[in-house]
Design a protein around this motif. Sequence first.
Motif, PDB file in Angstrom:
ATOM      1  N   ASP A  57       4.807 -10.062  -5.865  1.00  0.00           N
ATOM      2  CA  ASP A  57       4.587  -8.724  -6.418  1.00  0.00           C
ATOM      3  C   ASP A  57       5.655  -8.444  -7.477  1.00  0.00           C
ATOM      4  N   PRO A  58       5.451  -7.447  -8.353  1.00  0.00           N
ATOM      5  CA  PRO A  58       6.395  -7.198  -9.450  1.00  0.00           C
ATOM      6  C   PRO A  58       7.826  -6.905  -9.004  1.00  0.00           C
ATOM      7  N   SER A  59       8.022  -6.330  -7.833  1.00  0.00           N
ATOM      8  CA  SER A  59       9.375  -6.003  -7.370  1.00  0.00           C
ATOM      9  C   SER A  59      10.121  -7.225  -6.846  1.00  0.00           C
ATOM     10  N   GLY A  60       9.405  -8.295  -6.549  1.00  0.00           N
ATOM     11  CA  GLY A  60      10.017  -9.479  -5.945  1.00  0.00           C
ATOM     12  C   GLY A  60      10.210  -9.353  -4.447  1.00  0.00           C
ATOM     13  N   ALA A  61       9.731  -8.260  -3.858  1.00  0.00           N
ATOM     14  CA  ALA A  61       9.920  -8.027  -2.420  1.00  0.00           C
ATOM     15  C   ALA A  61       9.023  -8.912  -1.563  1.00  0.00           C
ATOM     16  N   VAL A  62       7.823  -9.216  -2.046  1.00  0.00           N
ATOM     17  CA  VAL A  62       6.851  -9.969  -1.257  1.00  0.00           C
ATOM     18  C   VAL A  62       6.470 -11.230  -2.022  1.00  0.00           C
ATOM     19  N   LYS A  63       6.633 -12.396  -1.359  1.00  0.00           N
ATOM     20  CA  LYS A  63       6.333 -13.680  -1.994  1.00  0.00           C
ATOM     21  C   LYS A  63       5.472 -14.532  -1.067  1.00  0.00           C
ATOM     22  N   HIS A  64       4.388 -15.032  -1.613  1.00  0.00           N
ATOM     23  CA  HIS A  64       3.498 -15.964  -0.900  1.00  0.00           C
ATOM     24  C   HIS A  64       4.043 -17.370  -1.175  1.00  0.00           C
ATOM     25  N   LEU A  65       4.207 -18.177  -0.114  1.00  0.00           N
ATOM     26  CA  LEU A  65       4.833 -19.480  -0.290  1.00  0.00           C
ATOM     27  C   LEU A  65       3.852 -20.613  -0.569  1.00  0.00           C
ATOM     28  N   GLY A  66       2.586 -20.289  -0.825  1.00  0.00           N
ATOM     29  CA  GLY A  66       1.653 -21.317  -1.257  1.00  0.00           C
ATOM     30  C   GLY A  66       0.439 -21.466  -0.367  1.00  0.00           C
ATOM     31  N   LEU A  95       0.810  -1.209   0.000  1.00  0.00           N
ATOM     32  CA  LEU A  95       0.000   0.000   0.000  1.00  0.00           C
ATOM     33  C   LEU A  95       0.848   1.266   0.000  1.00  0.00           C
ATOM     34  N   GLY A  96       0.298   2.309  -0.610  1.00  0.00           N
ATOM     35  CA  GLY A  96       0.931   3.624  -0.590  1.00  0.00           C
ATOM     36  C   GLY A  96       0.557   4.374   0.679  1.00  0.00           C
ATOM     37  N   THR A  97       0.966   5.629   0.759  1.00  0.00           N
ATOM     38  CA  THR A  97       0.669   6.441   1.941  1.00  0.00           C
ATOM     39  C   THR A  97      -0.828   6.663   2.134  1.00  0.00           C
ATOM     40  N   ASP A 104      11.414  -9.135   1.481  1.00  0.00           N
ATOM     41  CA  ASP A 104      12.775  -8.622   1.418  1.00  0.00           C
ATOM     42  C   ASP A 104      12.655  -7.099   1.481  1.00  0.00           C
ATOM     43  N   LEU A 105      12.918  -6.544   2.663  1.00  0.00           N
ATOM     44  CA  LEU A 105      12.744  -5.098   2.874  1.00  0.00           C
ATOM     45  C   LEU A 105      13.601  -4.269   1.926  1.00  0.00           C
ATOM     46  N   SER A 106      14.749  -4.806   1.504  1.00  0.00           N
ATOM     47  CA  SER A 106      15.632  -4.053   0.603  1.00  0.00           C
ATOM     48  C   SER A 106      15.043  -3.908  -0.797  1.00  0.00           C
ATOM     49  N   LEU A 107      14.050  -4.728  -1.141  1.00  0.00           N
ATOM     50  CA  LEU A 107      13.440  -4.667  -2.476  1.00  0.00           C
ATOM     51  C   LEU A 107      12.091  -3.954  -2.502  1.00  0.00           C
ATOM     52  N   VAL A 108      11.552  -3.588  -1.331  1.00  0.00           N
ATOM     53  CA  VAL A 108      10.239  -2.939  -1.299  1.00  0.00           C
ATOM     54  C   VAL A 108      10.336  -1.588  -2.020  1.00  0.00           C
ATOM     55  N   PRO A 109       9.508  -1.363  -3.040  1.00  0.00           N
ATOM     56  CA  PRO A 109       9.572  -0.104  -3.793  1.00  0.00           C
ATOM     57  C   PRO A 109       9.332   1.106  -2.885  1.00  0.00           C
ATOM     58  N   PRO A 110       9.956   2.245  -3.206  1.00  0.00           N
ATOM     59  CA  PRO A 110       9.826   3.431  -2.357  1.00  0.00           C
ATOM     60  C   PRO A 110       8.398   3.965  -2.249  1.00  0.00           C
ATOM     61  N   ASP A 111       7.537   3.652  -3.233  1.00  0.00           N
ATOM     62  CA  ASP A 111       6.162   4.145  -3.164  1.00  0.00           C
ATOM     63  C   ASP A 111       5.261   3.249  -2.308  1.00  0.00           C
TER      64      ASP A 111
END
Length: 192
Positions: A69-78, A49-51, A95-102
């Motif tokens: 998600d498209p950034s690869g930051a969030v993955k559901h394992l099934g 979610l955005g702000t 992966d917090l390092s991949l979460v998009p800035p928006d």
Amino acid sequence: MAVNLRKGQKVDLTKGKAGLTKLLVGLGWDTNRYDGGSDFDLDAAAFLLGTDGRAAKEQNFVYYNNLEDPSGAVKHLGDNRTGEGEGDDEQITIDLSLVPPDVDKIDFTATIFEADERGQNFGQVSNAYIRVVDESNGEELVRFDLGEDFSIETAVVVGELYRHAGEWKFNAIGSGFQGGLAALVRNFGLDA
């Protein structure tokens, strides 16, 4: 040692833990005695979610039909369709390092598949929890036990990760909805 939260409590996850980037969010539950003739299938999901508290696009809704998600930051394992056994029933990695800035926050939800058709609700669920684990070492950082507060709800926003002053925090929400997955999807700004 994990911090046990109550509804509405918040905790800082990354302050003082510069290397913490990979998290595992586990959701678990049991069903009370139920003899309605249908399986009892709970589903975990994550909304990026955005702000404004809304998902910018459909791909920011990660669940059993969209595992990443498209950034690869969030993955559901099934999808676990029975909830049988001990431990987490469904897991999502972040992966917090991949979460998009928006993306300002990530909300974690649980819904009951075909709840209305099957006559099911969260009043028939017990021992529901969410936990956040440091994926690098398996240490449980946070745990929130939902309790038995939901009698007619078919969807619950369990908790959220959110950015605050350059750090990531966790908020124990425990807010129920009627209307299942469709109600949640609309709540987060997507078409049901």
